[in-house]
Motif scaffolding. Sequence first.
Motif, short mmCIF file in Angstrom:
data_model
loop_
_atom_site.label_atom_id
_atom_site.label_comp_id
_atom_site.label_asym_id
_atom_site.label_seq_id
_atom_site.Cartn_x
_atom_site.Cartn_y
_atom_site.Cartn_z
N GLY A 30 -31.80 -4.28 6.15
CA GLY A 30 -31.01 -5.31 5.49
C GLY A 30 -31.74 -6.63 5.52
N GLY A 31 -31.02 -7.67 5.16
CA GLY A 31 -31.64 -8.98 5.15
C GLY A 31 -30.82 -10.00 4.39
N GLU A 32 -31.49 -11.07 4.01
CA GLU A 32 -30.83 -12.22 3.42
C GLU A 32 -30.16 -11.88 2.08
OE1 GLU A 32 -31.69 -16.95 2.71
OE2 GLU A 32 -33.39 -15.60 3.03
N ILE A 33 -28.98 -12.44 1.90
CA ILE A 33 -28.25 -12.33 0.63
C ILE A 33 -28.84 -13.40 -0.28
CG2 ILE A 33 -26.01 -12.53 -0.49
CD1 ILE A 33 -24.81 -11.73 2.32
N GLU A 34 -29.40 -13.00 -1.42
CA GLU A 34 -30.11 -13.92 -2.31
C GLU A 34 -29.23 -14.33 -3.49
OE1 GLU A 34 -33.74 -11.95 -3.38
OE2 GLU A 34 -34.52 -12.03 -1.33
N GLY A 35 -29.29 -15.62 -3.83
CA GLY A 35 -28.61 -16.13 -5.02
C GLY A 35 -27.13 -15.78 -5.02
N GLY A 80 -36.82 2.59 0.62
CA GLY A 80 -36.92 3.43 -0.58
C GLY A 80 -35.73 4.37 -0.73
N ILE A 81 -34.55 3.93 -0.26
CA ILE A 81 -33.38 4.80 -0.35
C ILE A 81 -32.24 4.13 -1.11
CG2 ILE A 81 -33.96 5.94 1.84
CD1 ILE A 81 -31.55 4.46 3.12
N ALA A 82 -31.34 4.97 -1.62
CA ALA A 82 -30.06 4.54 -2.19
C ALA A 82 -28.97 5.09 -1.28
CB ALA A 82 -29.90 5.07 -3.60
N ALA A 83 -27.93 4.28 -1.04
CA ALA A 83 -26.89 4.69 -0.08
C ALA A 83 -25.51 4.32 -0.57
CB ALA A 83 -27.14 4.02 1.27
N GLU A 84 -24.52 5.10 -0.11
CA GLU A 84 -23.12 4.71 -0.26
C GLU A 84 -22.79 3.78 0.89
OE1 GLU A 84 -20.22 7.85 -0.76
OE2 GLU A 84 -21.72 9.05 -1.83
N LEU A 111 -27.58 -5.40 0.13
CA LEU A 111 -27.95 -4.19 0.89
C LEU A 111 -28.65 -3.17 0.02
CD1 LEU A 111 -24.91 -3.60 3.26
CD2 LEU A 111 -27.26 -4.16 3.89
N ARG A 112 -28.15 -2.96 -1.20
CA ARG A 112 -28.80 -1.99 -2.09
C ARG A 112 -30.24 -2.39 -2.36
NH1 ARG A 112 -23.61 -2.41 -4.66
NH2 ARG A 112 -22.36 -0.63 -4.02
N ARG A 113 -30.48 -3.68 -2.60
CA ARG A 113 -31.85 -4.17 -2.85
C ARG A 113 -32.71 -4.01 -1.60
NH1 ARG A 113 -33.64 -8.55 -1.14
NH2 ARG A 113 -31.63 -9.62 -1.00
N GLU A 114 -32.17 -4.42 -0.46
CA GLU A 114 -32.93 -4.33 0.79
C GLU A 114 -33.28 -2.89 1.15
OE1 GLU A 114 -34.28 -6.59 2.77
OE2 GLU A 114 -33.41 -8.45 2.03
N LEU A 115 -32.36 -1.95 0.91
CA LEU A 115 -32.63 -0.54 1.22
C LEU A 115 -33.77 0.01 0.38
CD1 LEU A 115 -29.05 0.85 1.83
CD2 LEU A 115 -30.88 0.62 3.52
N ILE A 116 -33.85 -0.41 -0.88
CA ILE A 116 -34.98 0.00 -1.73
C ILE A 116 -36.27 -0.64 -1.21
CG2 ILE A 116 -36.02 -0.28 -4.04
CD1 ILE A 116 -33.90 1.91 -4.01
N GLU A 117 -36.20 -1.94 -0.89
CA GLU A 117 -37.39 -2.66 -0.43
C GLU A 117 -37.92 -2.09 0.90
OE1 GLU A 117 -36.24 -7.00 -2.39
OE2 GLU A 117 -36.28 -6.79 -0.22
N TYR A 139 -27.31 -16.35 5.25
CA TYR A 139 -26.30 -15.29 5.19
C TYR A 139 -27.00 -13.97 4.90
CZ TYR A 139 -22.98 -19.09 5.13
OH TYR A 139 -22.25 -20.20 5.47
N ALA A 140 -26.63 -12.93 5.65
CA ALA A 140 -27.37 -11.67 5.53
C ALA A 140 -26.42 -10.49 5.71
CB ALA A 140 -28.49 -11.62 6.56
N ALA A 141 -26.85 -9.35 5.18
CA ALA A 141 -26.11 -8.10 5.33
C ALA A 141 -27.06 -7.05 5.90
CB ALA A 141 -25.55 -7.65 3.98
N TYR A 142 -26.52 -6.24 6.81
CA TYR A 142 -27.32 -5.21 7.48
C TYR A 142 -26.53 -3.91 7.49
CZ TYR A 142 -29.75 -9.38 9.06
OH TYR A 142 -30.41 -10.56 9.11
N ILE A 143 -27.26 -2.81 7.65
CA ILE A 143 -26.60 -1.51 7.55
C ILE A 143 -27.18 -0.52 8.55
CG2 ILE A 143 -28.16 -0.68 5.72
CD1 ILE A 143 -25.51 0.50 4.41
N ILE A 144 -26.29 0.34 9.03
CA ILE A 144 -26.71 1.44 9.90
C ILE A 144 -26.89 2.66 9.01
CG2 ILE A 144 -25.97 3.01 11.74
CD1 ILE A 144 -24.59 0.54 13.02
N VAL A 145 -28.10 3.23 9.05
CA VAL A 145 -28.43 4.44 8.30
C VAL A 145 -28.73 5.52 9.34
CG1 VAL A 145 -30.02 5.48 6.64
CG2 VAL A 145 -29.40 3.06 6.41
#
Length: 146
Positions: A45-50, A67-71, A58-64, A19-25
């Motif tokens: 984006g990527g895999e939803i962990e735990g 290196g961004i934070a997004a609404e 998504l917030r974790r993947e965007l940092i990884e 299961y994964a979440a992805y985002i358009i930036v």
Amino acid sequence: MDKPVFGEKEQSAEYLNRYAAYIIVEKNNEIALIEAPNGAFFLPGGEIEGQETKKEALRRELIEEMGIAAEIDIYLGEADEYFYSNYRKTHYYNPGYFYVASNWQQVGEPTEKTNQIWWVSPVDAIQKLKRGSHKWAVEQWLTKKK
């Protein structure tokens, strides 16, 4: 509306759920693509962990990855994908949940150093993206923007 399904499900194969979440930036009429070390392009984006929620993942993947934070406030929908990972030698069933970032800001360097970030037009993104579900999400976004 039925959710779209991409890829071929091989009846003889065993599939691992991913299961994964992805985002358009978006920036200046271009969107971010992540190029993996193998040269394949994906939406950030990527895999939803735990026990993560989709938005926490998504917030974790965007940092990884960037290196961004997004609404994260626009949900485009779910698209499922069946694929085989040559790298992991595994068949995956990959339900993907797709979002759009409305505002974002650089908060640091990406914590993953193995990927490249590309900024491309949505039309180029659809050409470059490896997964049908990611192409579908960009098409959904373009339709909603009109």
